[in-house]
Design a protein around this motif. Sequence first.
Motif, PDB file in Angstrom:
ATOM      1  N   UNK A   5      -2.774   8.015   9.759  1.00  0.00           N
ATOM      2  CA  UNK A   5      -3.837   8.627   8.775  1.00  0.00           C
ATOM      3  C   UNK A   5      -3.837   8.485   7.376  1.00  0.00           C
ATOM      4  N   UNK A   6      -2.481   8.823   7.156  1.00  0.00           N
ATOM      5  CA  UNK A   6      -1.952   8.757   5.711  1.00  0.00           C
ATOM      6  C   UNK A   6      -2.151   7.257   5.177  1.00  0.00           C
ATOM      7  N   UNK A   7      -1.713   6.055   6.014  1.00  0.00           N
ATOM      8  CA  UNK A   7      -1.838   4.946   5.728  1.00  0.00           C
ATOM      9  C   UNK A   7      -3.338   4.541   5.431  1.00  0.00           C
TER      10      UNK A   7
ATOM     11  N   UNK B  28      -4.052   6.009   2.025  1.00  0.00           N
ATOM     12  CA  UNK B  28      -3.264   5.229   0.789  1.00  0.00           C
ATOM     13  C   UNK B  28      -3.861   4.057   0.825  1.00  0.00           C
ATOM     14  N   UNK B  29      -4.365   3.039   1.770  1.00  0.00           N
ATOM     15  CA  UNK B  29      -4.856   1.809   1.535  1.00  0.00           C
ATOM     16  C   UNK B  29      -6.293   2.098   0.731  1.00  0.00           C
ATOM     17  N   UNK B  30      -7.004   3.027   0.960  1.00  0.00           N
ATOM     18  CA  UNK B  30      -8.198   3.423   0.137  1.00  0.00           C
ATOM     19  C   UNK B  30      -7.885   3.658  -1.268  1.00  0.00           C
ATOM     20  N   UNK B  31      -6.829   4.177  -1.674  1.00  0.00           N
ATOM     21  CA  UNK B  31      -6.500   5.104  -2.730  1.00  0.00           C
ATOM     22  C   UNK B  31      -7.152   6.234  -2.875  1.00  0.00           C
ATOM     23  N   UNK B  32      -7.349   6.905  -1.935  1.00  0.00           N
ATOM     24  CA  UNK B  32      -8.208   8.210  -1.786  1.00  0.00           C
ATOM     25  C   UNK B  32      -7.175   9.294  -2.228  1.00  0.00           C
TER      26      UNK B  32
ATOM     27  N   UNK C  10      -3.859   9.778  -9.904  1.00  0.00           N
ATOM     28  CA  UNK C  10      -3.643   8.345  -9.563  1.00  0.00           C
ATOM     29  C   UNK C  10      -2.639   8.287  -8.429  1.00  0.00           C
ATOM     30  N   UNK C  11      -2.658   7.280  -7.732  1.00  0.00           N
ATOM     31  CA  UNK C  11      -1.490   7.184  -6.449  1.00  0.00           C
ATOM     32  C   UNK C  11      -0.385   6.893  -6.988  1.00  0.00           C
ATOM     33  N   UNK C  12      -0.134   6.237  -8.127  1.00  0.00           N
ATOM     34  CA  UNK C  12       1.393   6.257  -8.622  1.00  0.00           C
ATOM     35  C   UNK C  12       1.737   7.551  -9.067  1.00  0.00           C
ATOM     36  N   UNK C  13       0.900   8.587  -9.572  1.00  0.00           N
ATOM     37  CA  UNK C  13       1.251   9.816 -10.051  1.00  0.00           C
ATOM     38  C   UNK C  13       1.668  10.659  -8.811  1.00  0.00           C
TER      39      UNK C  13
END
Length: 109
Positions: free
Chosen positions: A39-41, A44-48, A90-93
């Motif tokens: 679910x998390x994958x 993460x792929x969506x960048x949501x 952001x995903x990085x943050x």
Amino acid sequence: MESSLETVALFSLKLAYETEGQSPILRDDLIMGDYQKDVFELLVRRGDVEAIQLKVDECLGLALNALGGTDKPLGRELHRLSADFSSAKTMEQLDVPLIVIKDYLKDIQ
């Protein structure tokens, strides 16, 4: 990142629902259905970022209640750590606060 997200969810749900003398909550338990790695994958792929934060915040809210809320030292610290995660844009943050939360939940298990 997906593994860390799942681990934070697992540790949070363990704090909230696991009781002494009963079987431990595991990654494949039904309670983990919405918080599994796949679910998390997808998120993460969506960048949501918002959806990831919402899912993690749900679990952290349960853990916070299990710790006695912000009136207790452990709950106060979890709340402080979760604020950093929730404020990421952001995903990085998300990475550093997520690891800090994961390590904290592991330590207080």
